[in-house]
Design a protein around this motif. Structure first.
Motif, PDB file in Angstrom:
ATOM      1  N   GLU A  14      41.370  -9.186   0.274  1.00  0.00           N
ATOM      2  CA  GLU A  14      40.505 -10.344   0.031  1.00  0.00           C
ATOM      3  C   GLU A  14      40.253 -10.508  -1.461  1.00  0.00           C
ATOM      4  N   THR A  73      43.879  -9.845 -14.057  1.00  0.00           N
ATOM      5  CA  THR A  73      42.633  -9.395 -13.430  1.00  0.00           C
ATOM      6  C   THR A  73      42.927  -8.318 -12.382  1.00  0.00           C
ATOM      7  N   GLY A  74      44.126  -8.382 -11.752  1.00  0.00           N
ATOM      8  CA  GLY A  74      44.498  -7.337 -10.793  1.00  0.00           C
ATOM      9  C   GLY A  74      44.537  -5.969 -11.476  1.00  0.00           C
ATOM     10  N   VAL A 118      37.973 -10.671  -4.803  1.00  0.00           N
ATOM     11  CA  VAL A 118      36.759 -10.152  -5.417  1.00  0.00           C
ATOM     12  C   VAL A 118      35.931 -11.371  -5.852  1.00  0.00           C
ATOM     13  N   GLY A 141      47.326 -13.843 -12.458  1.00  0.00           N
ATOM     14  CA  GLY A 141      46.458 -13.558 -11.306  1.00  0.00           C
ATOM     15  C   GLY A 141      45.048 -14.077 -11.506  1.00  0.00           C
ATOM     16  N   PHE A 142      44.842 -14.869 -12.510  1.00  0.00           N
ATOM     17  CA  PHE A 142      43.555 -15.517 -12.806  1.00  0.00           C
ATOM     18  C   PHE A 142      43.864 -16.852 -13.453  1.00  0.00           C
ATOM     19  N   MET A 190      39.570  -5.242  -2.353  1.00  0.00           N
ATOM     20  CA  MET A 190      41.000  -5.305  -2.678  1.00  0.00           C
ATOM     21  C   MET A 190      41.856  -4.703  -1.576  1.00  0.00           C
ATOM     22  N   LEU A 233      41.044  -4.866 -12.352  1.00  0.00           N
ATOM     23  CA  LEU A 233      40.294  -4.424 -11.168  1.00  0.00           C
ATOM     24  C   LEU A 233      40.786  -3.068 -10.675  1.00  0.00           C
ATOM     25  N   ARG A 234      42.111  -2.836 -10.770  1.00  0.00           N
ATOM     26  CA  ARG A 234      42.636  -1.521 -10.355  1.00  0.00           C
ATOM     27  C   ARG A 234      42.087  -0.438 -11.274  1.00  0.00           C
ATOM     28  N   ARG A 274      46.561 -11.258   1.918  1.00  0.00           N
ATOM     29  CA  ARG A 274      46.590 -11.707   0.519  1.00  0.00           C
ATOM     30  C   ARG A 274      47.239 -13.096   0.425  1.00  0.00           C
ATOM     31  N   ARG A 313      51.046   0.700  -4.201  1.00  0.00           N
ATOM     32  CA  ARG A 313      49.777  -0.012  -4.191  1.00  0.00           C
ATOM     33  C   ARG A 313      49.236  -0.085  -2.777  1.00  0.00           C
ATOM     34  N   GLN A 361      36.775 -20.374 -10.752  1.00  0.00           N
ATOM     35  CA  GLN A 361      37.367 -19.562 -11.828  1.00  0.00           C
ATOM     36  C   GLN A 361      38.106 -20.460 -12.824  1.00  0.00           C
ATOM     37  N   ARG A 377      42.012 -17.698  -9.689  1.00  0.00           N
ATOM     38  CA  ARG A 377      42.465 -17.683  -8.295  1.00  0.00           C
ATOM     39  C   ARG A 377      41.623 -18.594  -7.421  1.00  0.00           C
ATOM     40  N   VAL A 392      35.254 -11.271 -11.671  1.00  0.00           N
ATOM     41  CA  VAL A 392      36.491 -11.506 -12.445  1.00  0.00           C
ATOM     42  C   VAL A 392      36.245 -12.369 -13.682  1.00  0.00           C
TER      43      VAL A 392
HETATM   44  P1  AMP Z   1      47.057  -8.815  -8.081  1.00  0.00           P
HETATM   45  O1  AMP Z   1      47.468  -7.563  -8.793  1.00  0.00           O
HETATM   46  O2  AMP Z   1      46.927 -10.007  -9.006  1.00  0.00           O
HETATM   47  O3  AMP Z   1      47.897  -9.114  -6.891  1.00  0.00           O
HETATM   48  O4  AMP Z   1      45.567  -8.574  -7.536  1.00  0.00           O
HETATM   49  C1  AMP Z   1      45.294  -7.550  -6.595  1.00  0.00           C
HETATM   50  C2  AMP Z   1      43.960  -7.817  -5.904  1.00  0.00           C
HETATM   51  O5  AMP Z   1      42.901  -7.856  -6.864  1.00  0.00           O
HETATM   52  C3  AMP Z   1      43.849  -9.155  -5.179  1.00  0.00           C
HETATM   53  O6  AMP Z   1      44.401  -9.088  -3.880  1.00  0.00           O
HETATM   54  C4  AMP Z   1      42.343  -9.372  -5.161  1.00  0.00           C
HETATM   55  O7  AMP Z   1      41.712  -8.535  -4.201  1.00  0.00           O
HETATM   56  C5  AMP Z   1      41.939  -8.852  -6.524  1.00  0.00           C
HETATM   57  N1  AMP Z   1      42.005  -9.912  -7.564  1.00  0.00           N
HETATM   58  C6  AMP Z   1      42.860  -9.961  -8.638  1.00  0.00           C
HETATM   59  N2  AMP Z   1      42.625 -11.043  -9.393  1.00  0.00           N
HETATM   60  C7  AMP Z   1      41.609 -11.712  -8.786  1.00  0.00           C
HETATM   61  C8  AMP Z   1      40.930 -12.924  -9.079  1.00  0.00           C
HETATM   62  N3  AMP Z   1      41.238 -13.678 -10.138  1.00  0.00           N
HETATM   63  N4  AMP Z   1      39.927 -13.302  -8.227  1.00  0.00           N
HETATM   64  C9  AMP Z   1      39.589 -12.553  -7.164  1.00  0.00           C
HETATM   65  N5  AMP Z   1      40.200 -11.411  -6.828  1.00  0.00           N
HETATM   66  C10 AMP Z   1      41.210 -10.983  -7.632  1.00  0.00           C
END
Ligand code: AMP
Length: 200
Positions: free
Chosen positions: A58, A32-33, A60, A85-86, A54, A36-37, A150, A139, A92, A88, A65
């Motif tokens: 915090e 999911t990260g 999302v 990353g899901f 992000m 989202l990116r 985080r 990042r 979810q 979280r 997600v």
């Molecule tokens: P990551 O790459 O998994 O470290 O995710 C980077 C950022 O994306 C996190 O710090 C959150 O802001 C957001 N994010 C990623 N996955 C989730 C999730 N499952 N639920 C909520 N926010 C998420």
């Protein structure tokens, strides 16, 4: 086709191990990260809102997600999913269980990568330094102040999932501070065990 979750704090090595499972086993990584990116750079209103959250380190909203994962589950296929990353948060996790059940699938293992905070902080600093040295973008959320937020989000919202999956009998723990090769081997062992359990 095993479906697994890689669970652990930011910087625990989930992405590194997921990439190996993709290359070696043809599994499909759902990060999911990463999604989202991607949304962040899309120039949409959703992307703009997501970027702010992000960059503060915090989480999302669950709604966003879960929607992203639902979309991918409907279209992606392969040798099992790696959820990276899901989930979280507890909502979810519930949503994932429902989505999988709806498509006649199940979760085979939740693999917790266990690491300590001090090691994580030096890893994140290393990740930023490496990107800089390679001329790659760092990042925005890989800096000490945001990382601390985080990590707090992880302890507050994500760590309860350890108990959730333990109670379901799905939890396996792996020492995330071991060398990458040994972590990969431990994960392979879990996958083999899970495969045996689903046959037997
Ligand atoms: P990551 O790459 O998994 O470290 O995710 C980077 C950022 O994306 C996190 O710090 C959150 O802001 C957001 N994010 C990623 N996955 C989730 C999730 N499952 N639920 C909520 N926010 C998420």
């Amino acid at each position: 086709m095993p479906n697994i979750i890689l669970l652990g704090p930011p910087g625990a090595g989930k992405g590194t191990q997921a990439a190996r499972l993709v290359a070696e086993r043809g599994m499909v990584q759902l990060s999911t990260g990463d999604m989202l990116r991607e949304a962040k750079t899309s120039g949409t209103e959703m992307g703009r809102r997501v970027a702010e959250v992000m960059d503060r380190g915090e989480l999302v909203t669950d709604e966003i997600v879960i929607g992203l994962i639902e979309e991918k589950l409907a279209t992606a296929g392969g040798n099992g999913f790696i959820f990276d990353g899901f989930p979280r948060t507890l909502p979810q996790a519930d949503a994932l269980g429902e989505l999988l059940a709806r498509t006649g699938q199940r979760l085979d293992a939740v693999i917790q990568l266990v690491v300590d905070d001090a090691a994580l902080i030096s890893r994140i600093e290393g990740r930023a330094a490496e990107a800089l040295a390679a001329g790659k973008p760092v990042r925005a959320d890989d800096n000490a102040a945001v990382f601390a937020d985080r990590l707090r989000a992880y302890y507050k919202s994500t760590s309860p999932l350890i108990g959730y999956y333990y109670a379901l009998g799905d939890l396996f723990t792996v020492d995330g501070l071991a060398p990458i090769e040994s972590v990969a081997k431990s994960i392979a062992n879990v996958l083999d065990q899970a495969a045996e359990a689903s046959v037997g």
